[in-house]
Design a protein around this motif. Structure first.
Motif, PDB file in Angstrom:
ATOM      1  N   LEU A  37       0.976  -1.220  -0.139  1.00 30.06           N
ATOM      2  CA  LEU A  37       0.435  -0.316   0.143  1.00 30.06           C
ATOM      3  C   LEU A  37       0.664   1.334  -0.117  1.00 30.06           C
ATOM      4  CD1 LEU A  37      -2.485  -1.371   2.260  1.00 30.06           C
ATOM      5  CD2 LEU A  37      -3.347  -0.742   0.210  1.00 30.06           C
ATOM      6  N   LEU A  38       2.291   1.143   0.688  1.00 29.35           N
ATOM      7  CA  LEU A  38       3.052   2.803   0.811  1.00 29.35           C
ATOM      8  C   LEU A  38       3.251   2.690  -0.187  1.00 29.35           C
ATOM      9  CD1 LEU A  38       4.580   4.716   2.886  1.00 29.35           C
ATOM     10  CD2 LEU A  38       6.031   3.114   3.105  1.00 29.35           C
ATOM     11  N   ASP A  39       4.449   1.810  -0.902  1.00 26.00           N
ATOM     12  CA  ASP A  39       4.383   1.603  -2.066  1.00 26.00           C
ATOM     13  C   ASP A  39       3.807   1.888  -3.120  1.00 26.00           C
ATOM     14  OD1 ASP A  39       6.989   1.213  -1.333  1.00 26.00           O
ATOM     15  OD2 ASP A  39       6.996  -1.616  -1.828  1.00 26.00           O
ATOM     16  N   ALA A  40       2.359   2.125  -3.737  1.00 20.76           N
ATOM     17  CA  ALA A  40       1.211   2.531  -4.782  1.00 20.76           C
ATOM     18  C   ALA A  40       1.073   3.573  -4.238  1.00 20.76           C
ATOM     19  CB  ALA A  40       0.347   1.216  -4.248  1.00 20.76           C
ATOM     20  N   ALA A  41       1.351   4.446  -2.718  1.00 20.32           N
ATOM     21  CA  ALA A  41       0.434   4.665  -2.699  1.00 20.32           C
ATOM     22  C   ALA A  41       1.925   5.940  -3.427  1.00 20.32           C
ATOM     23  CB  ALA A  41       0.268   5.649  -1.156  1.00 20.32           C
ATOM     24  N   ASP A  56      -9.236   5.319  -3.006  1.00 25.21           N
ATOM     25  CA  ASP A  56      -9.251   4.305  -4.181  1.00 25.21           C
ATOM     26  C   ASP A  56      -8.761   3.536  -4.609  1.00 25.21           C
ATOM     27  OD1 ASP A  56     -12.680   3.608  -3.180  1.00 25.21           O
ATOM     28  OD2 ASP A  56     -12.831   5.587  -4.521  1.00 25.21           O
ATOM     29  N   GLU A  57      -7.810   4.625  -5.868  1.00 27.62           N
ATOM     30  CA  GLU A  57      -6.941   4.694  -6.687  1.00 27.62           C
ATOM     31  C   GLU A  57      -5.895   3.597  -5.537  1.00 27.62           C
ATOM     32  OE1 GLU A  57      -6.848   8.474  -9.573  1.00 27.62           O
ATOM     33  OE2 GLU A  57      -6.211   8.677  -8.106  1.00 27.62           O
ATOM     34  N   VAL A  62      -3.839  -1.777  -5.584  1.00 24.49           N
ATOM     35  CA  VAL A  62      -2.774  -2.991  -4.583  1.00 24.49           C
ATOM     36  C   VAL A  62      -3.672  -4.180  -4.464  1.00 24.49           C
ATOM     37  CG1 VAL A  62      -1.898  -4.074  -2.469  1.00 24.49           C
ATOM     38  CG2 VAL A  62      -1.391  -1.802  -3.251  1.00 24.49           C
ATOM     39  N   ASP A  63      -5.310  -4.359  -5.247  1.00 30.50           N
ATOM     40  CA  ASP A  63      -6.414  -5.133  -5.555  1.00 30.50           C
ATOM     41  C   ASP A  63      -6.909  -5.632  -4.043  1.00 30.50           C
ATOM     42  OD1 ASP A  63      -8.250  -6.024  -6.709  1.00 30.50           O
ATOM     43  OD2 ASP A  63      -6.887  -8.589  -6.522  1.00 30.50           O
ATOM     44  N   VAL A  64      -6.724  -4.402  -3.386  1.00 30.84           N
ATOM     45  CA  VAL A  64      -7.248  -4.834  -1.826  1.00 30.84           C
ATOM     46  C   VAL A  64      -8.826  -3.202  -1.642  1.00 30.84           C
ATOM     47  CG1 VAL A  64      -5.044  -5.811  -0.819  1.00 30.84           C
ATOM     48  CG2 VAL A  64      -6.263  -3.319  -0.334  1.00 30.84           C
ATOM     49  N   GLN A  66     -10.901  -0.888   0.379  1.00 33.73           N
ATOM     50  CA  GLN A  66     -10.431   0.297   1.506  1.00 33.73           C
ATOM     51  C   GLN A  66     -10.721  -0.157   2.733  1.00 33.73           C
ATOM     52  OE1 GLN A  66     -13.167   4.069   1.282  1.00 33.73           O
ATOM     53  NE2 GLN A  66     -13.120   4.451  -1.100  1.00 33.73           N
ATOM     54  N   ARG A  67     -11.444  -1.742   3.031  1.00 33.17           N
ATOM     55  CA  ARG A  67     -11.300  -1.878   4.394  1.00 33.17           C
ATOM     56  C   ARG A  67      -9.759  -2.372   5.262  1.00 33.17           C
ATOM     57  NH1 ARG A  67     -15.269  -6.600   6.506  1.00 33.17           N
ATOM     58  NH2 ARG A  67     -14.455  -6.552   9.176  1.00 33.17           N
ATOM     59  N   THR A  68      -9.219  -2.883   4.176  1.00 29.85           N
ATOM     60  CA  THR A  68      -8.308  -3.482   5.049  1.00 29.85           C
ATOM     61  C   THR A  68      -7.214  -2.062   4.476  1.00 29.85           C
ATOM     62  OG1 THR A  68      -7.769  -5.237   2.989  1.00 29.85           O
ATOM     63  CG2 THR A  68      -5.560  -4.674   3.770  1.00 29.85           C
ATOM     64  N   PHE A  69      -6.979  -0.797   3.334  1.00 30.82           N
ATOM     65  CA  PHE A  69      -5.843   0.409   3.588  1.00 30.82           C
ATOM     66  C   PHE A  69      -6.561   0.823   4.722  1.00 30.82           C
ATOM     67  CE2 PHE A  69      -5.919   5.031   3.715  1.00 30.82           C
ATOM     68  CZ  PHE A  69      -4.959   4.869   3.168  1.00 30.82           C
ATOM     69  N   PHE A  70      -7.915   1.059   5.639  1.00 30.48           N
ATOM     70  CA  PHE A  70      -8.099   1.025   6.808  1.00 30.48           C
ATOM     71  C   PHE A  70      -7.902   0.712   7.964  1.00 30.48           C
ATOM     72  CE2 PHE A  70     -10.985   3.602   4.457  1.00 30.48           C
ATOM     73  CZ  PHE A  70     -10.494   5.636   4.852  1.00 30.48           C
ATOM     74  N   ARG A  71      -6.709  -0.375   8.111  1.00 29.42           N
ATOM     75  CA  ARG A  71      -6.138  -1.316   8.869  1.00 29.42           C
ATOM     76  C   ARG A  71      -4.843  -0.984   8.868  1.00 29.42           C
ATOM     77  NH1 ARG A  71      -7.923  -6.310   6.585  1.00 29.42           N
ATOM     78  NH2 ARG A  71     -10.171  -6.729   6.885  1.00 29.42           N
TER      79      ARG A  71
END
Length: 224
Positions: A37-41, A56-57, A62-64, A66-71
């Motif tokens: 997530l960090l690298d993609a961002a 969303d982008e 990463v193909d995950v 938003q719930r995963t992002f906020f973890r």
């Protein structure tokens, strides 16, 4: 029914306590997801701008979900600032364990060495991440403000720990804040010097920062 002999691997196990290997596997998987997530961002921030990039982008890359992002991250800003904040935490924790009676600047320098070893011995990709984090921050006014707030909070935390170690009242004694200000100024100068010379290798950066902090004491003796 006969009892299962003690230590028999076919016996019942406590499913509430995962085996160390399984727990380690889960941690590595979580770490890989966080770094993905960090690298993609960072890639998106540099390609199209921080403000223009949406969560969303990032999750789509990463193909995950938003719930995963906020973890892993509280906000989009946290993706950038948390990478640096983790290093602040290592420094603060190391300072709290330094021997009693150690001079304040020495304690800060030795704690810095712990933090720099952590960086140098960590993920080899962290050098690239650090460079990209700095590039994104410097190109984004809102992140520059967040970085300044993080720096101020870190300085106050370190000053409070120095005051505790020295048995002085931080509200009425400026010395803890002064020694921390000298220390962090040296760290800042060293990191910026590395950036100017395009030095991002963790080991080399660690050496440059340590040299700059050690130079502070000599400079204060010779020039002040």
């Amino acid at each position: 029914m006969s009892a299962v002999p003690a230590g028999d691997p076919s016996g019942p196990t406590d499913e509430r306590a995962p085996a160390p290997a399984l727990a380690g596997l889960r941690e590595r998987k979580k770490q890989r997801t966080r770094f993905a997530l960090l690298d993609a961002a960072l890639e998106l921030f540099l390609a199209q701008g921080y403000e223009e990039t949406t969560i969303d982008e990032i999750v789509a890359a990463v193909d995950v979900s938003q719930r995963t992002f906020f973890r892993y991250f509280a906000t989009k800003e946290d993706v950038v600032t948390s990478f640096l904040a983790e290093h602040d935490d290592v420094l603060t924790e190391a300072l709290a364990t330094r021997p009693r009676g150690e001079r304040p600047f020495t304690a800060l320098l030795e704690s810095l060495r712990v933090m720099l070893r952590t960086i140098a011995e960590g993920d080899p990709a962290d050098g690239t991440r650090f460079r990209r984090v700095r590039q994104v921050i410097e190109a984004t006014p809102s992140l520059m403000a967040a970085q300044m707030a993080r720096h101020s909070a870190s300085a106050e935390t370190l000053a409070a720990e120095i005051a505790r170690r020295e048995g002085v009242d931080l509200e009425h004694d400026l010395r803890p804040r002064i020694v921390v200000a000298f220390f962090l100024a040296a760290v800042k100068v060293a990191f910026e010097d590395c950036a100017r010379h395009d030095i991002w290798d963790a080991g080399t950066v660690a050496s440059r920062v340590e040299e700059a902090v050690a130079l502070v004491a000599q400079t204060m003796r010779d020039w002040i």
